[in-house]
Design a protein around this motif. Structure first.
Motif, PDB file in Angstrom:
ATOM      1  N   GLY A  19      19.612 -16.919  59.499  1.00  0.00           N
ATOM      2  CA  GLY A  19      20.488 -16.327  58.206  1.00  0.00           C
ATOM      3  C   GLY A  19      21.110 -15.111  58.554  1.00  0.00           C
ATOM      4  N   GLU A  20      20.962 -14.537  59.694  1.00  0.00           N
ATOM      5  CA  GLU A  20      21.850 -13.246  59.885  1.00  0.00           C
ATOM      6  C   GLU A  20      23.209 -13.376  60.059  1.00  0.00           C
ATOM      7  N   VAL A  21      24.009 -12.749  59.591  1.00  0.00           N
ATOM      8  CA  VAL A  21      25.377 -12.695  59.430  1.00  0.00           C
ATOM      9  C   VAL A  21      26.118 -11.932  60.174  1.00  0.00           C
ATOM     10  N   LYS A  22      27.019 -12.079  61.047  1.00  0.00           N
ATOM     11  CA  LYS A  22      27.802 -11.061  61.962  1.00  0.00           C
ATOM     12  C   LYS A  22      29.179 -10.531  61.075  1.00  0.00           C
ATOM     13  N   ILE A  23      29.206  -9.308  61.096  1.00  0.00           N
ATOM     14  CA  ILE A  23      30.192  -8.881  60.195  1.00  0.00           C
ATOM     15  C   ILE A  23      31.086  -7.957  61.083  1.00  0.00           C
ATOM     16  N   ALA A  31      28.549   1.771  62.107  1.00  0.00           N
ATOM     17  CA  ALA A  31      27.242   2.466  61.658  1.00  0.00           C
ATOM     18  C   ALA A  31      27.305   2.989  60.203  1.00  0.00           C
ATOM     19  N   PHE A  32      28.698   2.913  59.575  1.00  0.00           N
ATOM     20  CA  PHE A  32      28.861   3.509  58.256  1.00  0.00           C
ATOM     21  C   PHE A  32      28.581   2.443  57.486  1.00  0.00           C
ATOM     22  N   LEU A  33      28.849   1.101  57.843  1.00  0.00           N
ATOM     23  CA  LEU A  33      28.708  -0.111  57.006  1.00  0.00           C
ATOM     24  C   LEU A  33      27.034  -0.329  56.901  1.00  0.00           C
ATOM     25  N   ALA A  51      21.344  -6.052  50.874  1.00  0.00           N
ATOM     26  CA  ALA A  51      20.711  -6.168  52.336  1.00  0.00           C
ATOM     27  C   ALA A  51      19.427  -5.981  52.556  1.00  0.00           C
ATOM     28  N   SER A  52      18.759  -6.586  53.385  1.00  0.00           N
ATOM     29  CA  SER A  52      17.125  -6.275  53.575  1.00  0.00           C
ATOM     30  C   SER A  52      17.245  -5.687  55.072  1.00  0.00           C
ATOM     31  N   ARG A  53      18.591  -5.752  55.828  1.00  0.00           N
ATOM     32  CA  ARG A  53      18.454  -5.273  57.006  1.00  0.00           C
ATOM     33  C   ARG A  53      19.924  -5.178  57.315  1.00  0.00           C
ATOM     34  N   LEU A  54      20.502  -4.056  57.875  1.00  0.00           N
ATOM     35  CA  LEU A  54      21.913  -3.914  58.746  1.00  0.00           C
ATOM     36  C   LEU A  54      21.677  -3.140  59.772  1.00  0.00           C
ATOM     37  N   ARG A  55      22.366  -3.810  60.819  1.00  0.00           N
ATOM     38  CA  ARG A  55      22.069  -2.964  62.344  1.00  0.00           C
ATOM     39  C   ARG A  55      23.450  -3.020  62.843  1.00  0.00           C
ATOM     40  N   VAL A  56      23.737  -2.234  63.849  1.00  0.00           N
ATOM     41  CA  VAL A  56      24.994  -2.297  64.741  1.00  0.00           C
ATOM     42  C   VAL A  56      24.431  -3.147  65.789  1.00  0.00           C
ATOM     43  N   VAL A  61      28.210  -5.752  62.896  1.00  0.00           N
ATOM     44  CA  VAL A  61      27.201  -5.407  62.233  1.00  0.00           C
ATOM     45  C   VAL A  61      26.529  -6.676  61.853  1.00  0.00           C
ATOM     46  N   LEU A  62      25.087  -6.709  62.066  1.00  0.00           N
ATOM     47  CA  LEU A  62      24.575  -7.991  61.701  1.00  0.00           C
ATOM     48  C   LEU A  62      23.762  -7.773  60.626  1.00  0.00           C
ATOM     49  N   GLY A  63      23.715  -8.747  59.430  1.00  0.00           N
ATOM     50  CA  GLY A  63      23.338  -8.254  58.260  1.00  0.00           C
ATOM     51  C   GLY A  63      22.306  -9.387  57.672  1.00  0.00           C
ATOM     52  N   GLN A  64      20.951  -8.976  57.473  1.00  0.00           N
ATOM     53  CA  GLN A  64      20.104  -9.901  56.891  1.00  0.00           C
ATOM     54  C   GLN A  64      20.202  -9.738  55.340  1.00  0.00           C
TER      55      GLN A  64
END
Length: 180
Positions: A19-23, A31-33, A51-56, A61-64
């Motif tokens: 379920g991770e999403v690429k943004i 990193a701002f996002l 968001a439970s997790r956002l990372r570059v 940005v990959l978002g869970q």
């Protein structure tokens, strides 16, 4: 008028099967996002993604997000624009959100003469941004967004005051300054 929720990127795909999403971020940096706990799927802030997790990852940005835990759920977000709440993103003095600058009237700092309307901000690749100013006749003039040129912006009033480099608006040869 400042928008309470600002466009911050677009969901462009999935990453993995959980379920991770690429943004694709529309910010100064990915990193701002990643500094937000909540993103929104609408300009009114009605549909929240917690968001439970956002990372570059590779300039994206990959978002869970809570409730998005399958490939199918992540795929359903593809193409959606994500928004941030302006109140969660205070800016330093002299910094503005691009969306607030667009549509501002651009005038001469000294004379008040109107040059046109700020129609686009073109991000600088390792240098400064460039502002596209649409003239009343439809012509577009590109203005470097540097401290020597941009004197002040009053986004609440919809006004940007500049001291353009010689030649940008009057047909003269452009003055080139040596970098000291």
């Amino acid at each position: 008028m400042e928008k309470p929720f600002l466009e911050a990127g677009r969901c462009v795909g999935t990453h993995g099967v959980r379920g991770e999403v690429k943004i694709d971020p529309w910010c100064d940096s990915p990193a701002f996002l990643c500094g937000f706990d909540t993103l929104y799927l609408d300009a009114e802030g009605r549909s929240a993604l917690h968001a439970s997790r956002l990372r570059v990852h590779k300039n994206q940005v990959l978002g869970q997000f809570a409730g998005v835990d399958t490939l199918e759920a992540a795929e359903a977000l593809r193409g959606k624009i994500v928004y941030i709440d302006r109140r969660s993103a205070p800016l330093e003095a002299g910094r503005w959100f691009v969306q607030d600058l667009l549509g501002c009237k651009v005038v001469d700092f000294d004379s008040g003469a109107e040059y046109g309307t700020l129609s686009e901000v073109i991000p600088g690749a390792g240098a400064n941004d460039v502002w596209a100013v649409r003239r009343p006749g439809g012509e577009t003039v590109l203005v470097p967004a540097i401290p020597d040129v941009v004197c002040e912006a009053d986004v609440a009033a919809g006004l940007v005051r500049i001291r353009p480099l010689r030649g940008l608006f009057d047909g003269e040869a452009v003055e080139v300054r040596d970098a000291d």
